[in-house]
Design a protein around this motif. Structure first.
Motif, PDB file in Angstrom:
ATOM      1  N   THR A  97       0.851  -1.176   0.000  1.00 35.90           N
ATOM      2  CA  THR A  97       0.000   0.000   0.000  1.00 35.90           C
ATOM      3  C   THR A  97       0.891   1.231   0.000  1.00 35.90           C
ATOM      4  O   THR A  97       2.073   1.151   0.344  1.00 35.90           O
ATOM      5  CB  THR A  97      -0.953   0.013   1.212  1.00 35.90           C
ATOM      6  OG1 THR A  97      -1.930   1.044   1.034  1.00 35.90           O
ATOM      7  CG2 THR A  97      -0.203   0.255   2.511  1.00 35.90           C
ATOM      8  N   MET A 155      -1.289  -0.644  -9.133  1.00 35.43           N
ATOM      9  CA  MET A 155      -2.106  -0.124  -8.056  1.00 35.43           C
ATOM     10  C   MET A 155      -3.559  -0.500  -8.308  1.00 35.43           C
ATOM     11  O   MET A 155      -4.019  -0.463  -9.458  1.00 35.43           O
ATOM     12  CB  MET A 155      -1.984   1.393  -7.972  1.00 35.43           C
ATOM     13  CG  MET A 155      -2.641   1.976  -6.731  1.00 35.43           C
ATOM     14  SD  MET A 155      -2.778   3.772  -6.768  1.00 35.43           S
ATOM     15  CE  MET A 155      -4.188   3.975  -7.866  1.00 35.43           C
ATOM     16  N   ASN A 213      -7.718  -0.302  -6.281  1.00 34.93           N
ATOM     17  CA  ASN A 213      -8.467   0.540  -5.348  1.00 34.93           C
ATOM     18  C   ASN A 213      -9.007  -0.177  -4.123  1.00 34.93           C
ATOM     19  O   ASN A 213      -9.359   0.477  -3.137  1.00 34.93           O
ATOM     20  CB  ASN A 213      -9.624   1.223  -6.078  1.00 34.93           C
ATOM     21  CG  ASN A 213      -9.139   2.306  -7.024  1.00 34.93           C
ATOM     22  OD1 ASN A 213      -8.126   2.957  -6.766  1.00 34.93           O
ATOM     23  ND2 ASN A 213      -9.856   2.497  -8.117  1.00 34.93           N
ATOM     24  N   ASN A 214      -9.081  -1.499  -4.167  1.00 39.81           N
ATOM     25  CA  ASN A 214      -9.673  -2.208  -3.033  1.00 39.81           C
ATOM     26  C   ASN A 214      -9.283  -3.684  -3.056  1.00 39.81           C
ATOM     27  O   ASN A 214      -8.643  -4.161  -4.000  1.00 39.81           O
ATOM     28  CB  ASN A 214     -11.203  -2.062  -3.041  1.00 39.81           C
ATOM     29  CG  ASN A 214     -11.812  -2.449  -4.383  1.00 39.81           C
ATOM     30  OD1 ASN A 214     -11.576  -3.545  -4.887  1.00 39.81           O
ATOM     31  ND2 ASN A 214     -12.581  -1.536  -4.977  1.00 39.81           N
ATOM     32  N   THR A 233      -4.384   1.028  -2.861  1.00 43.44           N
ATOM     33  CA  THR A 233      -4.552   2.451  -2.543  1.00 43.44           C
ATOM     34  C   THR A 233      -3.535   2.918  -1.498  1.00 43.44           C
ATOM     35  O   THR A 233      -2.367   2.542  -1.546  1.00 43.44           O
ATOM     36  CB  THR A 233      -6.026   2.771  -2.178  1.00 43.44           C
ATOM     37  OG1 THR A 233      -6.191   4.176  -2.096  1.00 43.44           O
ATOM     38  CG2 THR A 233      -6.514   2.077  -0.947  1.00 43.44           C
ATOM     39  N   LYS A 241      -6.354   7.873   1.264  1.00 44.79           N
ATOM     40  CA  LYS A 241      -7.623   7.387   0.687  1.00 44.79           C
ATOM     41  C   LYS A 241      -8.347   6.468   1.674  1.00 44.79           C
ATOM     42  O   LYS A 241      -9.582   6.523   1.788  1.00 44.79           O
ATOM     43  CB  LYS A 241      -7.351   6.648  -0.626  1.00 44.79           C
ATOM     44  CG  LYS A 241      -8.607   6.211  -1.363  1.00 44.79           C
ATOM     45  CD  LYS A 241      -9.471   7.387  -1.781  1.00 44.79           C
ATOM     46  CE  LYS A 241      -8.820   8.204  -2.864  1.00 44.79           C
ATOM     47  NZ  LYS A 241      -9.711   9.282  -3.359  1.00 44.79           N
ATOM     48  N   ASN A 261     -12.044   7.248   2.891  1.00 44.42           N
ATOM     49  CA  ASN A 261     -13.087   6.275   2.559  1.00 44.42           C
ATOM     50  C   ASN A 261     -13.840   5.825   3.811  1.00 44.42           C
ATOM     51  O   ASN A 261     -15.072   5.690   3.796  1.00 44.42           O
ATOM     52  CB  ASN A 261     -12.481   5.064   1.850  1.00 44.42           C
ATOM     53  CG  ASN A 261     -12.107   5.360   0.409  1.00 44.42           C
ATOM     54  OD1 ASN A 261     -12.482   6.393  -0.143  1.00 44.42           O
ATOM     55  ND2 ASN A 261     -11.360   4.463  -0.201  1.00 44.42           N
TER      56      ASN A 261
END
Length: 268
Positions: free
Chosen positions: A33, A229, A231-232, A249, A253, A257
């Motif tokens: 990360t 990369m 996002n989840n 991420t 972020k 989030n």
């Protein structure tokens, strides 16, 4: 493909502290990360989540030299691999980052093979490169003495090259062929901006899909690892089929989030 020197792919050196290297060599899909906030406490908090590597973002993050050194020390002491994304491929920037004791470096926006060769030269001690030695700090991050570090660094530090421009995609075959480049990492947002003119990509645009395929194929052809990369966690799980590692991420972020989701619930 013959190699003049051992690399992270071929090294026989064993060091249990090098978590990302050990997991990626074993095919275990290490998770990373990004960290953009300049805080030892943030470094410790993220390192204790179960992550394998933390990419200290000195390109886009709010992180200077002092925070970079402190973060590497905090992360490596907790058994996680610190990787530094530097702000550019200049020799002095690479040298400074490696002298923290980082387990890997990530270099953004590489456009051609000559830039990749310069990165490798700056990140390797002679005779493979031109990196200088003068600091006691890098060995600490690897839990080694300085002589031990000097013997092992060239083949255990993971050199990651980012492909995120049109020129990088066009030249990715030659970039991936450079000896000493260990991992090709896709920066999807900058890549989308360069190719499509907007961010983020939907992911199904033909030009974007073709570029991603070309990058992965070049990495595989030349025996390099591939990463990107995402996002989840769902996207990370899906990426296991095509990539050797991903970065999910980052700290800023993640904080945003969580708060936004909880505020939405509270106001519903």
């Amino acid at each position: 493909m013959t190699r003049s020197y051992p690399t992270a792919h071929t090294t026989q050196i064993q060091n249990s502290r090098l978590r990302v290297l050990n997991k990626i060599k074993a095919g275990e899909f290490p998770l990373m990360t990004f960290m953009a906030l300049p805080s030892v406490r943030m470094a410790q908090i993220v390192a204790l989540t179960g992550v394998d590597g933390i990419i200290i973002d000195c390109e886009h993050g709010h992180i200077g030299d002092e925070a970079m050194h402190n973060s590497v020390a905090a992360i490596s002491s907790l058994g996680v691999s610190p990787v530094i994304r530097i702000r550019g491929p200049a020799h002095d920037i690479l040298k400074r980052a490696l002298d923290t004791g980082a387990h890997g470096i990530m270099v953004p926006q590489i456009n051609n093979a000559e830039e990749a060769r310069q990165v490798v030269a700056s990140s390797k001690f002679p005779p493979q490169g031109v990196r200088g030695q003068g600091s006691a700090f890098p060995a600490i991050g690897h839990a080694l003495t300085t002589p031990e570090y000097m013997k092992s660094a060239n083949e255990t530090i993971v050199t990651m090259i980012q492909i995120e421009t049109r020129a990088g995609v066009e030249n990715v075959e030659e970039i991936a062929a450079v000896d000493g480049v260990d991992l090709i990492f896709i920066g999807p947002n900058d890549l989308a901006q360069s190719l499509l003119g907007y961010v983020p990509a939907r992911g199904d645009e033909p030009e974007f899909v073709k570029a991603v395929d070309k990058i992965i194929n070049a990495a595989r052809k030349h025996g390099k690892w591939a990463g990107r990369m995402v996002n989840n966690g769902t996207a990370a799980k899906e990426a296991r089929e095509r990539y050797d590692t991903v970065a999910i991420t980052g700290d800023t972020k993640a904080i945003q989030n969580w708060y936004m989701a909880e505020f939405d619930i509270a106001r519903s």
